[in-house]
Design a protein around this motif. Structure first.
Motif, PDB file in Angstrom:
ATOM      1  N   UNK A 260      23.848  15.562  -9.210  1.00  0.00           N
ATOM      2  CA  UNK A 260      22.668  15.986  -8.454  1.00  0.00           C
ATOM      3  C   UNK A 260      23.040  16.490  -7.065  1.00  0.00           C
ATOM      4  N   UNK A 261      24.183  16.042  -6.548  1.00  0.00           N
ATOM      5  CA  UNK A 261      24.632  16.526  -5.250  1.00  0.00           C
ATOM      6  C   UNK A 261      25.288  17.900  -5.367  1.00  0.00           C
ATOM      7  N   UNK A 290      17.041  16.633 -20.643  1.00  0.00           N
ATOM      8  CA  UNK A 290      15.878  15.905 -20.140  1.00  0.00           C
ATOM      9  C   UNK A 290      14.935  16.823 -19.360  1.00  0.00           C
ATOM     10  N   UNK A 291      15.537  17.725 -18.611  1.00  0.00           N
ATOM     11  CA  UNK A 291      14.704  18.628 -17.797  1.00  0.00           C
ATOM     12  C   UNK A 291      13.953  19.662 -18.650  1.00  0.00           C
ATOM     13  N   UNK A 292      14.501  20.029 -19.817  1.00  0.00           N
ATOM     14  CA  UNK A 292      13.860  21.072 -20.622  1.00  0.00           C
ATOM     15  C   UNK A 292      13.235  20.598 -21.906  1.00  0.00           C
ATOM     16  N   UNK A 313      17.419   2.842 -13.703  1.00  0.00           N
ATOM     17  CA  UNK A 313      18.501   1.991 -13.191  1.00  0.00           C
ATOM     18  C   UNK A 313      18.997   2.511 -11.850  1.00  0.00           C
ATOM     19  N   UNK A 314      19.138   3.822 -11.727  1.00  0.00           N
ATOM     20  CA  UNK A 314      19.571   4.395 -10.454  1.00  0.00           C
ATOM     21  C   UNK A 314      18.567   4.104  -9.353  1.00  0.00           C
ATOM     22  N   UNK A 315      17.270   4.225  -9.666  1.00  0.00           N
ATOM     23  CA  UNK A 315      16.247   3.995  -8.643  1.00  0.00           C
ATOM     24  C   UNK A 315      16.271   2.569  -8.120  1.00  0.00           C
ATOM     25  N   UNK A 316      16.690   1.628  -8.948  1.00  0.00           N
ATOM     26  CA  UNK A 316      16.754   0.228  -8.523  1.00  0.00           C
ATOM     27  C   UNK A 316      17.989  -0.047  -7.667  1.00  0.00           C
ATOM     28  N   UNK A 324      17.087  10.916  -1.544  1.00  0.00           N
ATOM     29  CA  UNK A 324      17.963  11.017  -2.711  1.00  0.00           C
ATOM     30  C   UNK A 324      17.617  12.267  -3.527  1.00  0.00           C
ATOM     31  N   UNK A 325      18.632  12.927  -4.069  1.00  0.00           N
ATOM     32  CA  UNK A 325      18.445  14.144  -4.836  1.00  0.00           C
ATOM     33  C   UNK A 325      18.354  13.910  -6.344  1.00  0.00           C
ATOM     34  N   UNK A 326      18.502  12.667  -6.767  1.00  0.00           N
ATOM     35  CA  UNK A 326      18.402  12.372  -8.192  1.00  0.00           C
ATOM     36  C   UNK A 326      16.952  12.491  -8.630  1.00  0.00           C
ATOM     37  N   UNK A 327      16.658  13.174  -9.740  1.00  0.00           N
ATOM     38  CA  UNK A 327      15.271  13.367 -10.179  1.00  0.00           C
ATOM     39  C   UNK A 327      14.541  12.044 -10.411  1.00  0.00           C
TER      40      UNK A 327
END
Length: 378
Positions: A260-261, A290-292, A313-316, A324-327
Motif C-alpha cells: 500500500x505504500x 479484493x478491489x475488483x 487484523x491489520x486495523x487492530x 494509514x494507506x491500507x484500505x
C-alpha cells in the motif's frame, strides 16, 4: 704422569649404568585408566612420576595381599579376595561401619555379582584405577557395588562410561532399572530418551520381559515417563508450527503495508528489499482481486473473506489508522470501537480470539505498532 692422564681419560669415558627400577614394569600401569575429577577426565598415570609410583605401590599391596586382614568371599567358593580393613574403611563408609569391631581377620561375603567384578571393585578402592576392558565387561556390576558401598567416584565413572560409550539397545532396559534402583537420575533420563527413540525394539527385548517380571513398578514408571516425553515433544512441535503461522501473519502484515505504500510495480522492477518478503506476490494478487471482485458484497467469495480478515487484523495492529494507506483500515477500526462499546458489558468470544491472536503475533517478532505507522507514512 702418563698413567695419571690415562686414568683421567678412562674415568671421563666410562659412565655408570643406572640400576633398573625395582618392581614390575610401568607399561601395564600406563595402560590402566585412572579416575580424576577434572573436567577433561585425563588419566593421571604418566603425568607425575610420584603419583604413578604411588599407584603402582597400592596395586602391588592389593595383588600381593601383604598383611591383609580382610577375606572377601563371593559366589565362587574357590576364590577368596584378600584386602586391608584400613584401606577399605577409608574408601567406603559402609566398610568402615562393618569394621568397627576389632578382629584379627574380617570375613565379608559379597554375593549376587561375579567374583571378578568384586575383585575389580576392591582394587579400585586402592588406586582408583581400572582396566578399560574390565570396566566394559562388568560395568553394571560395578555400578551396583559402587552404590551399595557408597563409592561416589566409581559410581560417577560408571555413569559417565554408560552415558557416552557403553549404552546400547541390548542393555538399555537393564541400565534403566539399575539407574532407578541406584539413584542415578541423569542416567535414567538418558535411558528414557534412548528407549523413546526405538520403543518398538526395546519393548520386545528380553530385558523388557525380565523387567516386567521382576520390577513391574519400574515398567509402569518407564511407560508413564515415555508417555509424558512423547506428549512434551508433540507439544513442542505444535508450538513450533504455531509460531510459524504467527510469523507468516506478521510477514503478511509487513507486506500489506509495503504494498500500500509503494503500490503494485511491474514485474522485474521490485527492489531487493521489497522482494525479500515471500508474501508480497500472492498478497498483491489477493488485494487486486479484493478491489475488483463483485461477489464480496454478497459475501460469496472465499478470497475476499480471507482478505477482509487480513485487513481487520491489520486495523487492530496499526498505530494510527488516520494516516494509514491500507484500505479500510480506519473504517474497520471505527467499527471495532463501536462494537466494543456495545459489547462492553457482555464478553464476546470472537473479540477475545482477536485479542489473543494480535498478542501472539506481536510476541512472535517482539513488535509494536510503530513499524506499521512509519511504513504507512513514508
Amino acid at each position: 704422569m702418563e698413567n695419571i692422564q690415562e686414568e683421567e681419560v678412562l674415568v671421563n669415558k666410562i659412565e655408570p649404568v643406572p640400576p633398573p627400577l625395582s618392581g614390575p614394569s610401568t607399561a601395564n600401569v600406563n595402560r590402566r585408566k585412572c579416575c580424576s575429577l577434572n573436567k577433561n577426565r585425563s588419566t593421571l598415570s604418566g603425568i607425575n612420576c610420584s603419583i604413578s609410583q604411588a599407584r603402582e605401590s597400592w596395586d602391588r599391596l592389593f595383588d600381593e595381599g601383604y598383611r591383609a586382614d580382610v577375606e572377601i568371599h563371593t559366589d565362587n567358593d574357590t576364590i577368596i579376595i584378600y584386602a586391608h580393613a584400613s584401606i577399605l574403611g577409608i574408601a567406603s563408609p559402609v566398610f568402615k561401619s562393618m569394621f568397627k569391631k576389632s578382629r584379627r581377620t574380617h570375613h565379608i561375603s559379597i554375593n549376587g555379582v561375579p567374583s571378578e567384578a568384586v575383585r575389580i571393585f576392591t582394587r579400585f578402592l586402592y588406586s582408583s584405577c581400572y582396566e578399560e576392558a574390565e570396566m566394559e565387561e562388568h560395568i553394571l556390576s560395578l555400578l551396583v557395588l559402587s552404590h551399595a558401598f557408597a563409592v561416589p567416584q566409581l559410581k560417577q565413572e560408571c555413569e559417565y562410561q554408560l552415558e557416552h560409550k557403553l549404552l546400547n539397545m541390548e542393555n538399555v532396559v537393564d541400565v534403566f532399572q539399575l539407574a532407578v534402583l541406584c539413584d542415578a537420575p541423569r542416567l535414567s533420563i538418558i535411558c528414557q530418551r534412548f528407549v523413546l527413540g526405538c520403543f518398538k525394539a526395546a519393548s520386545s527385548s528380553a530385558g523388557w520381559k525380565a523387567m516386567r517380571a521382576s520390577h513391574p513398578h519400574i515398567e509402569k514408571k518407564l511407560l508413564e515417563s515415555l508417555k509424558f516425553e512423547d506428549h512434551r515433544q508433540k507439544e513442542m512441535m505444535r508450538k513450533v508450527n504455531e509460531r510459524k503461522v504467527y510469523l507468516e501473519l506478521y510477514e503478511a502484515m509487513e507486506a500489506l503495508v509495503r504494498i500500500c505504500r509503494d503500490g503494485r510495480r511491474p514485474s522485474g522492477e521490485h527492489d531487493q528489499e521489497h522482494c525479500k518478503y515471500e508474501a508480497n506476490k500472492g498478497l498483491e494478487s489477493l488485494l487486486q482481486h479484493f478491489c475488483g471482485c463483485k461477489l464480496r458484497v454478497a459475501g460469496g467469495c472465499s478470497h475476499c473473506k480471507r482478505m477482509k480478515q487480513l485487513l481487520e487484523l491489520h486495523s487492530r495492529i496499526c498505530a494510527d489508522s488516520d494516516v494509514c494507506r491500507v484500505p479500510l483500515c480506519k473504517k474497520l477500526k471505527q467499527r471495532m470501537m463501536k462494537e466494543n462499546k456495545k459489547k462492553k458489558k457482555n464478553k464476546d468470544k470472537d473479540e477475545m480470539k482477536w485479542k489473543i491472536l494480535v498478542r501472539k503475533i506481536m510476541r512472535t517478532k517482539s513488535i509494536t505498532g510503530a513499524p506499521y505507522f512509519t511504513l504507512a507514512l513514508s
